[in-house]
Design a protein around this motif. Structure first.
Motif, PDB file in Angstrom:
ATOM      1  N   VAL A  69       0.833  -1.201   0.000  1.00 13.36           N
ATOM      2  CA  VAL A  69       0.000   0.000   0.000  1.00 13.36           C
ATOM      3  C   VAL A  69       0.869   1.253   0.000  1.00 13.36           C
ATOM      4  O   VAL A  69       0.601   2.214  -0.739  1.00 13.36           O
ATOM      5  CB  VAL A  69      -0.947  -0.002   1.215  1.00 13.36           C
ATOM      6  CG1 VAL A  69      -1.673   1.337   1.324  1.00 13.36           C
ATOM      7  CG2 VAL A  69      -1.943  -1.137   1.114  1.00 13.36           C
ATOM      8  N   GLN A  73       0.976   4.251  -2.702  1.00 15.24           N
ATOM      9  CA  GLN A  73       0.761   5.636  -2.293  1.00 15.24           C
ATOM     10  C   GLN A  73       1.917   6.529  -2.723  1.00 15.24           C
ATOM     11  O   GLN A  73       1.743   7.738  -2.902  1.00 15.24           O
ATOM     12  CB  GLN A  73       0.566   5.722  -0.780  1.00 15.24           C
ATOM     13  CG  GLN A  73      -0.758   5.131  -0.301  1.00 15.24           C
ATOM     14  CD  GLN A  73      -0.867   5.093   1.209  1.00 15.24           C
ATOM     15  OE1 GLN A  73       0.153   5.057   1.920  1.00 15.24           O
ATOM     16  NE2 GLN A  73      -2.098   5.083   1.728  1.00 15.24           N
ATOM     17  N   THR A  79      -4.091   7.393  -6.438  1.00 10.77           N
ATOM     18  CA  THR A  79      -4.679   7.811  -5.166  1.00 10.77           C
ATOM     19  C   THR A  79      -5.299   6.571  -4.534  1.00 10.77           C
ATOM     20  O   THR A  79      -6.195   5.955  -5.118  1.00 10.77           O
ATOM     21  CB  THR A  79      -5.756   8.888  -5.375  1.00 10.77           C
ATOM     22  OG1 THR A  79      -5.166  10.032  -6.008  1.00 10.77           O
ATOM     23  CG2 THR A  79      -6.357   9.299  -4.047  1.00 10.77           C
ATOM     24  N   VAL A  80      -4.814   6.200  -3.359  1.00 14.97           N
ATOM     25  CA  VAL A  80      -5.163   4.917  -2.747  1.00 14.97           C
ATOM     26  C   VAL A  80      -6.175   5.120  -1.630  1.00 14.97           C
ATOM     27  O   VAL A  80      -6.022   6.010  -0.785  1.00 14.97           O
ATOM     28  CB  VAL A  80      -3.907   4.201  -2.211  1.00 14.97           C
ATOM     29  CG1 VAL A  80      -4.282   2.869  -1.563  1.00 14.97           C
ATOM     30  CG2 VAL A  80      -2.903   3.976  -3.334  1.00 14.97           C
ATOM     31  N   GLN A  81      -7.217   4.284  -1.638  1.00 12.18           N
ATOM     32  CA  GLN A  81      -8.182   4.226  -0.539  1.00 12.18           C
ATOM     33  C   GLN A  81      -8.200   2.793  -0.006  1.00 12.18           C
ATOM     34  O   GLN A  81      -8.303   1.851  -0.787  1.00 12.18           O
ATOM     35  CB  GLN A  81      -9.590   4.599  -1.015  1.00 12.18           C
ATOM     36  CG  GLN A  81      -9.711   5.987  -1.602  1.00 12.18           C
ATOM     37  CD  GLN A  81     -11.130   6.288  -2.047  1.00 12.18           C
ATOM     38  OE1 GLN A  81     -12.091   6.025  -1.334  1.00 12.18           O
ATOM     39  NE2 GLN A  81     -11.272   6.837  -3.240  1.00 12.18           N
ATOM     40  N   GLN A  82      -8.080   2.638   1.299  1.00 13.85           N
ATOM     41  CA  GLN A  82      -8.059   1.297   1.897  1.00 13.85           C
ATOM     42  C   GLN A  82      -9.450   0.885   2.355  1.00 13.85           C
ATOM     43  O   GLN A  82     -10.182   1.676   2.936  1.00 13.85           O
ATOM     44  CB  GLN A  82      -7.090   1.263   3.084  1.00 13.85           C
ATOM     45  CG  GLN A  82      -5.627   1.416   2.692  1.00 13.85           C
ATOM     46  CD  GLN A  82      -4.692   1.123   3.858  1.00 13.85           C
ATOM     47  OE1 GLN A  82      -4.829   0.100   4.537  1.00 13.85           O
ATOM     48  NE2 GLN A  82      -3.752   2.024   4.089  1.00 13.85           N
TER      49      GLN A  82
END
Length: 374
Positions: A69, A73, A79-82
Motif C-alpha cells: 500500500v 501511495q 490515489t489509494v483508498q483502503q
C-alpha cells in the motif's frame, strides 16, 4: 494605369476591411476560433491518467500488505483508498468513486514466501483507456515495491513470486466499442439537436416570415413548443435508431432498463433542441447561428464531456467548465446505464440537472422570441 490599379485595389481592400470590422461574428470566428480550438485540443486530447483512484481491499493486514500500500501511495499517478470489506469497494467502483480494486487475500504473505503469491486487480471497464492505464500503474508500483524488498533483504528472489490476476468489470471483453458507442449517442443527439433547431429562427428572420408571426396573438411559449414538436419527433426516431444500432450492429450490452435509458435520452434531446432554438433566436443570421451552435454544443461535447478523455486530466478551471455542460452529465449517465446497469441514485441526480437545463433554456428561448423587430 498601374497607379489607377493600385488606387482601386487600395479602395477595395479598405472597403473589405471595414466590412470585416463591422461583421462582428466573422471577426470573432477568425480571431477567437483558433484560440478556442488550440485550448480545447491542447488540454482535452490526453490519453494519460494523472489521478488513478484505486481501492485496496486488505483481507488480513500485515507488514507485507502495508508495504504494498505504501508503495502504491508513493506513485504520483495513484490515489489509494483502503477498505477492509469487499462490498464497500464494490459500491465505490459502481458509484464511479474508484477506477480499480486491488484485492490482497488473507493468505498472501504465506503464499508469497512459497513463491506463489497472487493479487487480484479489478478495473472499471466503463473506460477502457483508464482501465489499461490503471493496470499498468498498479502493476508498476507493486513491482517497484517488491524489487525494493528484494534489495533490502539481499535476496535472490524476483518480483515473479507475485502474480497479478487482472479482470475488467462492466466490459469483460475489454472492447473499446462498448465504451465509445454510448458516447457516440451523446454526440449524435447533440449534433442533431443543436443544428436542427439552430438555424430555424435565424432562417425565418432572414426570409422575413418571422415578423408575420409577431402581428398574430401567438405567444412566445406557444411558438417555442410548436417549433420543437416536429423536431422532437425526428429526434426520438434517431434515438430508437441509435439504440437498435448499438444492440444489433455493435452488440453493446444494455444492462439497465429501457425506461431509464429512453427517459434520459429524451431529456437530453430536449436540452439540445432548446439550446439550438435559443441560439437561433438570439443570432442575427444563419451563418452566425451555425457557428455558435458548433462552438457551444458539438465541440465541447466531443472534447470536454469525457467522451474519450478523462475529465480529471484537465486543468481545474476546465474541469469546472466541463461540469457546466449538459453533455458531461448525460455522458456519465448513459455510459453507466449501458455498462453498469440501473443506478437510480445517479439517474435522479443527472436527470434533475438535465431538467434544470430544460427549464432555463425554455425561458431563454421564449426570451429570444419576444415580439420585437430587430
Amino acid at each position: 494605369m498601374q497607379s489607377s490599379f493600385l488606387i482601386r485595389l487600395k479602395a477595395l481592400i479598405h472597403k473589405e476591411a471595414i466590412q470585416l470590422l463591422r461583421a462582428k461574428s466573422s471577426l470573432a470566428i477568425g480571431l477567437l476560433l483558433p484560440i478556442i480550438l488550440i485550448l480545447l485540443f491542447g488540454y482535452g486530447l490526453s490519453f494519460d491518467l494523472s489521478n488513478g483512484r484505486v481501492a485496496v481491499v486488505i483481507e488480513q493486514p500485515s507488514p507485507q500488505t502495508q508495504q504494498i500500500v505504501a508503495g502504491m501511495q508513493g506513485s504520483p499517478y495513484l490515489t489509494v483508498q483502503q477498505f477492509f470489506a469487499m462490498p464497500e469497494a464494490i459500491t465505490a467502483i459502481k458509484n464511479d468513486e474508484v477506477d480499480a480494486i486491488l484485492v490482497i487475500p488473507a493468505n498472501f504473505e504465506a503464499e508469497q514466501l512459497q513463491g506463489r503469491g497472487k493479487l487480484q486487480l479489478l478495473s472499471n471497464g466503463r473506460s477502457t483507456s483508464i482501465a489499461s492505464s490503471m493496470q499498468s500503474y498498479v502493476s508498476g508500483a507493486i513491482s517497484n515495491t517488491l524489487n525494493l524488498q528484494v534489495e533490502r533483504q539481499n535476496s535472490t528472489a524476483t518480483q515473479a513470486t507475485v502474480s497479478i490476476e487482472q479482470r475488467m468489470w462492466f466490459n469483460e471483453s475489454a472492447n473499446s466499442t462498448w465504451f465509445l458507442v454510448p458516447g457516440l449517442i451523446v454526440l449524435v443527439l447533440t449534433l442533431i439537436g443543436a443544428f436542427l433547431t439552430g438555424l430555424l429562427i435565424a432562417r425565418e428572420r432572414e426570409q422575413g416570415t418571422l415578423e408575420a408571426l409577431f402581428v398574430t396573438p401567438v405567444r412566445p411559449l406557444e411558438l417555442v413548443i410548436a417549433k420543437l414538436t416536429p423536431y422532437l419527433v425526428i429526434g426520438l426516431i434517431d434515438i430508437v435508431v441509435c439504440l437498435i444500432a448499438s444492440s444489433l450492429l455493435f452488440e453493446v450490452p444494455m444492462r439497465s432498463s429501457m425506461l431509464s435509458i429512453l427517459s434520459a435520452c429524451f431529456l437530453y434531446l430536449l436540452v439540445s433542441l432548446l439550446l439550438g432554438l435559443t441560439i437561433s433566436g438570439f443570432a442575427q443570421n444563419q451563418f452566425q447561428a451555425s457557428q455558435i451552435a458548433l462552438l457551444a454544443s458539438f465541440m465541447p461535447a466531443m472534447m470536454l464531456s469525457g467522451f474519450v478523455f478523462d475529465i480529471r486530466n484537465l486543468p481545474f478551471v476546465i474541469q469546472i467548465v466541463s461540469q457546466i455542460l449538459p453533455a458531461t452529465h448525460f455522458m456519465s449517465l448513459i455510459k453507466t446505464l449501458f455498462l453498469g446497469g440501473d443506478d437510480w441514485k445517479l439517474w435522479f441526480k443527472e436527470c434533475s440537472i438535465l431538467m434544470l437545463y430544460v427549464i432555463v433554456l425554455m425561458f431563454a428561448a421564449c426570451k429570444s422570441l419576444k415580439k420585437q423587430l430587430r
